[in-house]
Design a protein around this motif. Structure first.
Motif, PDB file in Angstrom:
ATOM      1  N   GLN A   1      57.209  31.418  38.390  1.00 44.37           N
ATOM      2  CA  GLN A   1      55.887  30.814  38.623  1.00 44.37           C
ATOM      3  C   GLN A   1      55.418  29.943  37.235  1.00 44.37           C
ATOM      4  O   GLN A   1      54.506  29.114  37.595  1.00 44.37           O
ATOM      5  CB  GLN A   1      54.756  32.026  38.989  1.00 44.37           C
TER       6      GLN A   1
ATOM      7  N   ASP B   1      50.023  39.435  41.464  1.00 40.94           N
ATOM      8  CA  ASP B   1      49.322  39.107  42.764  1.00 40.94           C
ATOM      9  C   ASP B   1      48.002  38.271  42.767  1.00 40.94           C
ATOM     10  O   ASP B   1      47.900  37.610  43.280  1.00 40.94           O
ATOM     11  CB  ASP B   1      49.178  40.500  43.496  1.00 40.94           C
ATOM     12  N   ALA B   2      47.188  38.839  41.611  1.00 38.23           N
ATOM     13  CA  ALA B   2      46.307  38.395  41.405  1.00 38.23           C
ATOM     14  C   ALA B   2      46.228  36.479  40.935  1.00 38.23           C
ATOM     15  O   ALA B   2      45.334  35.834  41.424  1.00 38.23           O
ATOM     16  CB  ALA B   2      45.287  38.885  40.311  1.00 38.23           C
ATOM     17  N   SER B   3      47.348  36.521  40.151  1.00 38.05           N
ATOM     18  CA  SER B   3      47.431  35.190  39.757  1.00 38.05           C
ATOM     19  C   SER B   3      47.824  34.109  40.738  1.00 38.05           C
ATOM     20  O   SER B   3      47.427  33.064  40.865  1.00 38.05           O
ATOM     21  CB  SER B   3      48.642  35.273  38.721  1.00 38.05           C
ATOM     22  N   GLN B   4      48.468  34.751  41.958  1.00 37.45           N
ATOM     23  CA  GLN B   4      48.870  33.943  43.047  1.00 37.45           C
ATOM     24  C   GLN B   4      47.747  33.725  43.778  1.00 37.45           C
ATOM     25  O   GLN B   4      47.522  32.816  44.352  1.00 37.45           O
ATOM     26  CB  GLN B   4      50.112  34.674  43.714  1.00 37.45           C
ATOM     27  N   LYS B   5      46.851  34.959  43.960  1.00 30.24           N
ATOM     28  CA  LYS B   5      45.656  34.676  44.977  1.00 30.24           C
ATOM     29  C   LYS B   5      44.458  33.743  44.192  1.00 30.24           C
ATOM     30  O   LYS B   5      44.066  33.019  44.801  1.00 30.24           O
ATOM     31  CB  LYS B   5      45.118  35.935  45.299  1.00 30.24           C
ATOM     32  N   PHE B   6      44.277  33.766  43.047  1.00 31.62           N
ATOM     33  CA  PHE B   6      43.222  33.238  42.172  1.00 31.62           C
ATOM     34  C   PHE B   6      43.643  32.055  41.409  1.00 31.62           C
ATOM     35  O   PHE B   6      42.942  31.489  40.774  1.00 31.62           O
ATOM     36  CB  PHE B   6      42.330  34.162  41.400  1.00 31.62           C
ATOM     37  N   HIS B   7      45.097  31.668  41.256  1.00 32.52           N
ATOM     38  CA  HIS B   7      45.528  30.543  40.572  1.00 32.52           C
ATOM     39  C   HIS B   7      45.027  30.844  39.047  1.00 32.52           C
ATOM     40  O   HIS B   7      44.450  29.629  38.602  1.00 32.52           O
ATOM     41  CB  HIS B   7      45.282  29.210  41.143  1.00 32.52           C
ATOM     42  N   ASN B   8      45.053  31.903  38.397  1.00 35.20           N
ATOM     43  CA  ASN B   8      44.206  31.971  37.036  1.00 35.20           C
ATOM     44  C   ASN B   8      45.560  32.296  36.470  1.00 35.20           C
ATOM     45  O   ASN B   8      46.237  33.384  36.233  1.00 35.20           O
ATOM     46  CB  ASN B   8      43.351  33.083  37.278  1.00 35.20           C
TER      47      ASN B   8
ATOM     48  N   TYR C   1      46.018  35.933  34.305  1.00 32.21           N
ATOM     49  CA  TYR C   1      46.616  37.041  35.186  1.00 32.21           C
ATOM     50  C   TYR C   1      48.271  36.915  34.886  1.00 32.21           C
ATOM     51  O   TYR C   1      48.984  37.810  34.697  1.00 32.21           O
ATOM     52  CB  TYR C   1      46.250  36.793  36.415  1.00 32.21           C
TER      53      TYR C   1
END
Length: 90
Positions: A53, A12-19, A22
């Motif tokens: 992803q 979820d964090a990778s999708q929100k913050f494009h990091n 994560y």
């Protein structure tokens, strides 16, 4: 369950913050969850989503196929499989 939950949080964090870090953490967590409980559907779905992803469509499809073997009646898994198949066709 702990690794799966951590994987879900990191995905979820990778999708929100494009990091990408994560996504790497989420992938590792789902792999660990599969190692500990290979018969659980959730970690296979999570790993499939991570791989998708990351651009590894072949790996993503393989994980979703495994999830379908484990839980063939799941509409959620069937929906993900359809989306990945559509993406594979271009």
């Amino acid at each position: 369950m702990l690794f799966r939950s951590y994987g879900e949080i990191m995905l979820d964090a990778s999708q929100k913050f494009h990091n990408p870090e994560y996504l790497t953490r989420a992938t590792a967590a789902f792999r660990q969850a599969i190692t500990l409980s290979p018969g659980k559907v959730g970690p296979h779905i999570g790993l499939g989503l991570c791989l998708s992803q990351a651009g590894n469509l072949t790996g993503a499809i393989a994980e979703i196929r495994k999830a379908r073997e484990l839980y063939p009646r799941s509409n959620y898994v069937a929906s993900i499989a359809k989306l990945l198949a559509k993406r594979e066709r271009g």
